[in-house]
Design an enzyme around this catalytic site. Structure first.
Site, PDB file in Angstrom:
ATOM      1  N   HIS A 183       0.810  -1.221   0.000  1.00 55.67           N
ATOM      2  CA  HIS A 183       0.000   0.000   0.000  1.00 55.67           C
ATOM      3  C   HIS A 183       0.844   1.272   0.000  1.00 55.67           C
ATOM      4  O   HIS A 183       0.339   2.353  -0.304  1.00 55.67           O
ATOM      5  CB  HIS A 183      -1.005  -0.002   1.168  1.00 55.67           C
ATOM      6  CG  HIS A 183      -0.418   0.290   2.509  1.00 55.67           C
ATOM      7  ND1 HIS A 183      -0.132  -0.684   3.445  1.00 55.67           N
ATOM      8  CD2 HIS A 183      -0.074   1.466   3.094  1.00 55.67           C
ATOM      9  CE1 HIS A 183       0.345  -0.123   4.534  1.00 55.67           C
ATOM     10  NE2 HIS A 183       0.395   1.184   4.351  1.00 55.67           N
ATOM     11  N   ASP A 226      -0.352  -7.749   1.424  1.00 50.64           N
ATOM     12  CA  ASP A 226       0.198  -6.385   1.456  1.00 50.64           C
ATOM     13  C   ASP A 226       1.725  -6.447   1.486  1.00 50.64           C
ATOM     14  O   ASP A 226       2.359  -6.255   2.528  1.00 50.64           O
ATOM     15  CB  ASP A 226      -0.346  -5.649   2.684  1.00 50.64           C
ATOM     16  CG  ASP A 226      -0.021  -4.164   2.683  1.00 50.64           C
ATOM     17  OD1 ASP A 226       0.442  -3.657   1.640  1.00 50.64           O
ATOM     18  OD2 ASP A 226      -0.239  -3.512   3.722  1.00 50.64           O
ATOM     19  N   SER A 259       4.523   1.862   8.102  1.00 50.10           N
ATOM     20  CA  SER A 259       4.165   0.884   7.075  1.00 50.10           C
ATOM     21  C   SER A 259       5.388   0.420   6.317  1.00 50.10           C
ATOM     22  O   SER A 259       6.211   1.219   5.890  1.00 50.10           O
ATOM     23  CB  SER A 259       3.178   1.500   6.084  1.00 50.10           C
ATOM     24  OG  SER A 259       1.926   1.690   6.659  1.00 50.10           O
ATOM     25  N   GLY A 260       5.487  -0.884   6.121  1.00 50.55           N
ATOM     26  CA  GLY A 260       6.590  -1.429   5.350  1.00 50.55           C
ATOM     27  C   GLY A 260       7.788  -1.833   6.172  1.00 50.55           C
ATOM     28  O   GLY A 260       8.656  -2.561   5.694  1.00 50.55           O
TER      29      GLY A 260
END
Length: 262
Positions: free
Chosen positions: A65, A113, A206-207
């Site tokens: 995302h 994801d 995120s990530g």
């Protein structure tokens, strides 16, 4: 990054995007997490950022995302950073050649994801830039395991940010804790969090990797906007065969005369 809404039976969810929020964490010793990558993502209208981690000199793993957006002009990976606002001599800034999002990624449910980014040129392995190991396909981290997540950015729900890398310790939870997420999948996701809600990852972490026992077992994916517990991470071991195949293709692209080489 535009925040994507995920409607569930429990509440409204938002993925974490931006520079990263470590709540209740502490600043790490500079350059003690040499696998960490800072992703700078530029579109026609704005610049956002995410976390990631180096798994091979030419490959960074992150959340799909982070790069699933319209009008991306450039993605730059910064390695070897502690204070992301400084021009540290340890830093390597590398433009991403291209990236591969998992073919079954769903922007609504955050299933699958995961994204692999190809670096060109490849990173130089130094004291400040090193690789992080991945688990085998049959290797699962169990409930109760104490793990760590690092990142830059937000340190409170009000949006206060830090430019230095911070880290928080989080515990792997029983799967039942995440059943409130309608689209939670045991095989491909990990339920993680601090029972007391005082420590968490949030916007832009995120990530980043969930590091348990010197291996990256998870990738920061999504959670509730208002509630810090629990949080959902992508389960890396489930995707190990896919990652291995993409790395093989990356290597083939570097061979002279390859149809995919630049």
């Amino acid at each position: 990054m535009l925040l994507l809404l995920l409607l569930t039976s429990a509440s409204v969810l938002l993925p974490w995007a931006g520079a990263g929020r470590i709540i209740g964490g502490r600043e790490v010793k500079p350059h003690s997490r040499p696998y960490m990558a800072y992703l700078k993502i530029q579109t026609h209208s704005k610049t956002s950022s995410c976390g990631g981690f180096l798994i091979r000199p030419d490959a960074v793993l992150s959340a799909a995302h982070c790069v699933d957006k319209e009008g991306i002009m450039r993605v730059t990976v910064i390695l070897g950073a502690h204070n992301i606002s400084d021009r540290e001599r340890s830093q390597q800034k590398i433009r991403v050649g291209h990236w591969v999002i998992h073919p079954n990624y769903c922007r609504v449910s955050f299933k699958n994801d995961i994204v692999l980014l190809k670096l060109k040129p490849t990173a130089r392995i130094t004291e400040y830039v090193q690789l992080l190991s991945l688990p085998r396909s049959n290797e699962r981290v169990t409930a109760g395991a104490e793990c760590k997540v690092s990142g830059w950015g937000w340190t409170s729900v009000t949006g206060l940010r830090t430019n230095v890398m911070k880290e928080v310790e989080l515990k792997v939870q029983n799967e039942e804790k995440c059943q409130q997420f309608r689209n939670y999948q045991r095989q491909s996701m990990i339920c993680v969090g601090d029972d007391y809600g005082k420590k968490a990852v949030y916007h832009g972490d995120s990530g980043g990797p969930l590091v348990c026992g010197q291996k990256a077992h998870g990738i920061v994916s999504h959670g509730h906007k208002q509630c810090l517990f629990p949080e959902v991470f992508t389960r890396i071991s489930y995707f190990e065969p896919w990652i291995r195949e993409q790395l093989r293709r990356f290597a083939l692209q570097e061979l002279p005369g390859s149809p995919s080489s630049d």
